[in-house]
Design an enzyme around this catalytic site. Structure first.
Site, short mmCIF file in Angstrom:
data_model
loop_
_atom_site.label_atom_id
_atom_site.label_comp_id
_atom_site.label_asym_id
_atom_site.label_seq_id
_atom_site.Cartn_x
_atom_site.Cartn_y
_atom_site.Cartn_z
N CYS A 156 0.83 -1.20 0.00
CA CYS A 156 0.00 0.00 0.00
C CYS A 156 0.87 1.25 0.00
O CYS A 156 1.43 1.63 1.03
CB CYS A 156 -0.93 0.00 1.21
SG CYS A 156 -1.90 1.50 1.39
N CYS A 213 -0.40 4.08 2.17
CA CYS A 213 -0.18 3.85 3.61
C CYS A 213 1.27 4.16 3.99
O CYS A 213 1.54 4.74 5.05
CB CYS A 213 -0.48 2.40 3.97
SG CYS A 213 -2.08 1.79 3.45
N ASP A 214 2.21 3.73 3.15
CA ASP A 214 3.62 3.72 3.54
C ASP A 214 4.53 4.61 2.71
O ASP A 214 5.74 4.65 2.94
CB ASP A 214 4.15 2.28 3.45
CG ASP A 214 3.36 1.33 4.35
OD1 ASP A 214 2.93 1.77 5.42
OD2 ASP A 214 3.18 0.17 3.96
#
Length: 308
Positions: free
Chosen positions: A135, A138-139
């Site tokens: 993701c 997300c990261d």
């Protein structure tokens, strides 16, 4: 004591599940939606959704799903967080076992979605969460000013690569073919971006690093060459696998494990319907999941009226 706890149970709180929940709540069906993780499903990982009707400028996945959640709650949908251990059909009822106990309903909609596939290469399991991600939204920030590898050639891989250009100094897109599967407009953006280099006809052989990812071993399938790519991370987008492990033996699945349904979203077991990415179908998008959820709820409502 009443035989049924609910008229309808929905398992999964992504776009399909929430849409089914909105329809069910408006139909005044006594309904429970069960989600084990976070409401919104995979859609919350999309930084910008541009092909969902009604948002010409695009909308972030997390904002779109929050609107769906708020709408479902506005109509009075019951939502419970928990995990499902099993489903049984007995005496014309559908019994769902979860960590808080057993609940019984007249009909069931399965909208459990899918999760990312892994590469199955050396170093992958050991370094997940230490430079391996599924993701970018997300990261991505963790790779600020660093070089990364993205694996895949579909819409998700291309979208996430473009998102990473906000943070990373360089993105290598590793794709096993000589052309991408992503929609043309996304391909155009990716191929013209100065920070992105596509490694055509290539696959990841090995992910290296001690405590964190520090390089990727890549093989060119046409030339047979194996070469290292220095990178602080690798983000993997090579398809999804359905969350149907708890359904084996209960309903018919296709060869990949996705649920087979008819045009009414009904499965091989009467009273059990499926919607969204967990279903065997051509297109897996928020818009198609929403359509599935609406049809599944309408069909479930009709089923309940006919049978009970």
């Amino acid at each position: 004591m009443e035989k049924f706890n609910y008229e309808l149970i929905i398992i999964g709180g992504g776009p399909a599940g929430l849409t089914a929940g909105i329809y069910a709540a408006r139909a005044r069906l006594k309904t429970l939606l069960i989600e084990k993780m976070v409401l919104g499903g995979q859609a919350i990982n999309s930084e910008k959704i541009e092909n969902y009707p009604g948002f010409p400028e695009g909308i972030s996945g997390i904002n779109l799903m929050k609107k769906m959640e708020d709408q479902a709650k506005l109509f009075g949908l019951n939502i419970e967080m928990g995990d499902i251990y099993g489903i049984a059909i007995k005496d014309g009822t559908i019994s769902v076992s979860m960590d808080t106990g057993e609940i019984v309903s007249k009909a069931l909609i399965i909208a459990t979605g899918s999760e990312p596939n892994k590469l199955g290469v050396e170093g992958e399991e050991r370094l997940i969460g230490r430079g391996i991600s599924f993701c970018a939204t997300c990261d991505g920030f963790f790779f600020k000013d660093k070089e990364v590898v993205v694996v895949g050639g579909g819409n998700r891989a291309v979208q996430e690569s473009l998102f990473l250009t906000k943070f990373c100094s360089k993105i290598y897109l590793v794709h096993r073919r000589d052309r991408l599967r992503a929609t043309k407009i996304l391909q155009e953006r990716l191929l013209s971006h100065p920070k992105i280099e596509v490694l055509w006809d290539c696959v990841v052989q090995k992910i290296k690093g001690e405590s964190n990812v520090d390089s990727i071993e890549v093989k060119n399938l046409k030339k047979g060459e194996i070469f290292p790519v220095k990178a602080a991370g690798i983000l993997i987008f090579v398809g999804m696998q359905p969350n149907t492990g708890f359904l084996k033996g209960l309903i018919e699945l296709d060869d990949a494990g996705f649920i087979k349904t008819d045009e009414k979203m009904e499965t091989s077991s009467r009273g059990i319907f499926a919607a969204g990415d967990v279903r065997s179908k051509l297109l897996r998008q928020v818009s198609s999941a929403v359509g599935d959820g609406a049809v599944a709820c309408f069909a479930a409502e009709r089923y309940i009226e006919e049978i009970y």
